[in-house]
Design a protein around this motif. Structure first.
Motif, PDB file in Angstrom:
ATOM      1  N   HIS A  62     -39.093 -18.741 -93.254  1.00 18.59           N
ATOM      2  CA  HIS A  62     -37.634 -18.371 -93.171  1.00 18.59           C
ATOM      3  C   HIS A  62     -37.699 -17.640 -91.936  1.00 18.59           C
ATOM      4  N   THR A  64     -35.670 -16.348 -88.414  1.00 14.79           N
ATOM      5  CA  THR A  64     -34.288 -15.927 -88.183  1.00 14.79           C
ATOM      6  C   THR A  64     -34.371 -15.104 -86.760  1.00 14.79           C
ATOM      7  N   ASN A  80     -37.622 -25.795 -95.783  1.00 18.40           N
ATOM      8  CA  ASN A  80     -36.658 -25.875 -94.351  1.00 18.40           C
ATOM      9  C   ASN A  80     -36.929 -27.552 -94.353  1.00 18.40           C
ATOM     10  N   ASP A 286     -31.437 -21.065 -86.768  1.00 15.88           N
ATOM     11  CA  ASP A 286     -32.333 -21.170 -87.906  1.00 15.88           C
ATOM     12  C   ASP A 286     -33.536 -21.892 -87.248  1.00 15.88           C
ATOM     13  N   GLN A 289     -35.703 -24.474 -89.577  1.00 15.34           N
ATOM     14  CA  GLN A 289     -35.452 -25.832 -89.608  1.00 15.34           C
ATOM     15  C   GLN A 289     -35.524 -26.335 -88.055  1.00 15.34           C
TER      16      GLN A 289
END
Length: 320
Positions: A62, A64, A80, A286, A289
């Motif tokens: 994750h 960010t 993801n 993001d 992803q």
């Protein structure tokens, strides 16, 4: 008086090297080889290996903008990947990328080969015309996209004005504002940009084909089309492979042309894997992803590279 018997010349083989000395010499040779290769390996590891590993790891995190300040990027497993593969935008982008790549390669290669064959028959000012045709390749991609965006403008574009003058259309064609036309327009622009590269490489390959083969074929009564199929294409196969591979590598990940031309629109009709990666990473922020889509692009390129290497090896072994 005594006479000395002449000494007989005897050749003696050199004494064999001790096994320890031979082993040390072999070890020294191996170290020297690795010393010469080490800088290239370090460069590859630093500028290719590390970013690739980081991108793979990021796709399972994750990640960010907050991560850049806190350093915290917890692993979230396959979340993801599920989010990306479950997004209809990714499926559409994958399909658009395939259409864009295949259409661009087909157009660039066909027109480039035709021009290469045309210029292989020397005529006056051929060098000047070839130099002029190189201009699209020399212009930066963003500049070319901006120019073509002006040319393809529905209301004030030069292309629509020419079509109206010729009576081919009553109203302006929505080249960049219609979801059903925008991708085709992007393909046409990319074909225009890539033709010079194909022409130059294929032209160089044509110059390496012996002229005697064509003269012998003409004496045997072969038509120009038969000579092209039986001589030009087989002799040009290695060059064709290189052109298609390099063209694929540069087209499948294209980003700047689409962003400057359509920004992925209208209605996401020109979204490709490259633009989706940009959108996920730098618009939605993001990065996990975005790394997933980047890994998909890397995987596609790797598969194509393996197929290319296998085809090249088979072609090389067939020439032995």
């Amino acid at each position: 008086m005594s006479t000395a018997a002449p000494a007989t010349a005897r050749t003696s083989s050199p004494a064999p090297r001790p096994k320890g000395a031979a082993r040390r010499g072999s070890r020294r040779t191996t170290l020297l080889r690795w010393a010469f290769v080490a800088p290239a390996l370090l460069y590859m590891a630093a500028f290719f290996g590390y970013p690739l590993v980081r991108n793979v790891l990021m796709s399972f995190q994750h990640y960010t903008p907050k991560t850049y300040f806190t350093g915290e990027a917890p692993f979230n497993g396959l979340d993801n990947w599920r989010a990306v593969f479950g997004d209809p935008l990714f499926t559409d982008a994958l399909w658009h990328t395939a259409l864009f790549t295949l259409g661009s390669l087909a157009g660039q290669f066909t027109i480039g080969l035709a021009l290469a064959v045309f210029f292989s028959r020397r005529f006056r000012l051929s060098a000047l015309v070839r130099a002029v045709l190189l201009l699209p390749w020399l212009v930066p991609m963003v500049v070319a996209a901006v120019v073509w965006r002006r040319i393809l403008d529905q209301e004030h574009g030069v292309l629509n004005a020419a079509l109206k003058t010729l009576g081919l259309t009553d109203g302006g064609v929505p080249w960049l504002s219609s979801p059903s036309v925008a991708l085709t327009a992007a393909v046409l622009v990319n074909i225009w940009i890539g033709i010079p590269f194909n022409m130059v490489i294929l032209y160089g390959g044509l110059q390496e084909i012996p002229r005697d083969l064509y003269e012998a074929a003409a004496l045997d009564g072969a038509s120009p089309w038969r000579a092209f199929r039986s001589i030009t294409l087989p002799m040009l196969r290695p060059v064709i492979t290189v052109v298609l591979v390099l063209g694929f590598m540069s087209t499948v990940k294209i980003l700047d042309l689409i962003l400057a031309l359509t920004s992925g629109g209208p209605a996401d009709s020109t979204q490709t894997l490259g633009t989706v990666t940009y959108q996920l990473s730098f618009l939605r922020l993001d990065f996990g992803q975005g790394a997933v889509v980047g890994n998909v692009l890397i995987l596609i390129s790797a598969v194509f590279a393996v197929l290319y290497l296998r085809a090249s090896r088979a072609d090389f072994e067939g020439r032995k």
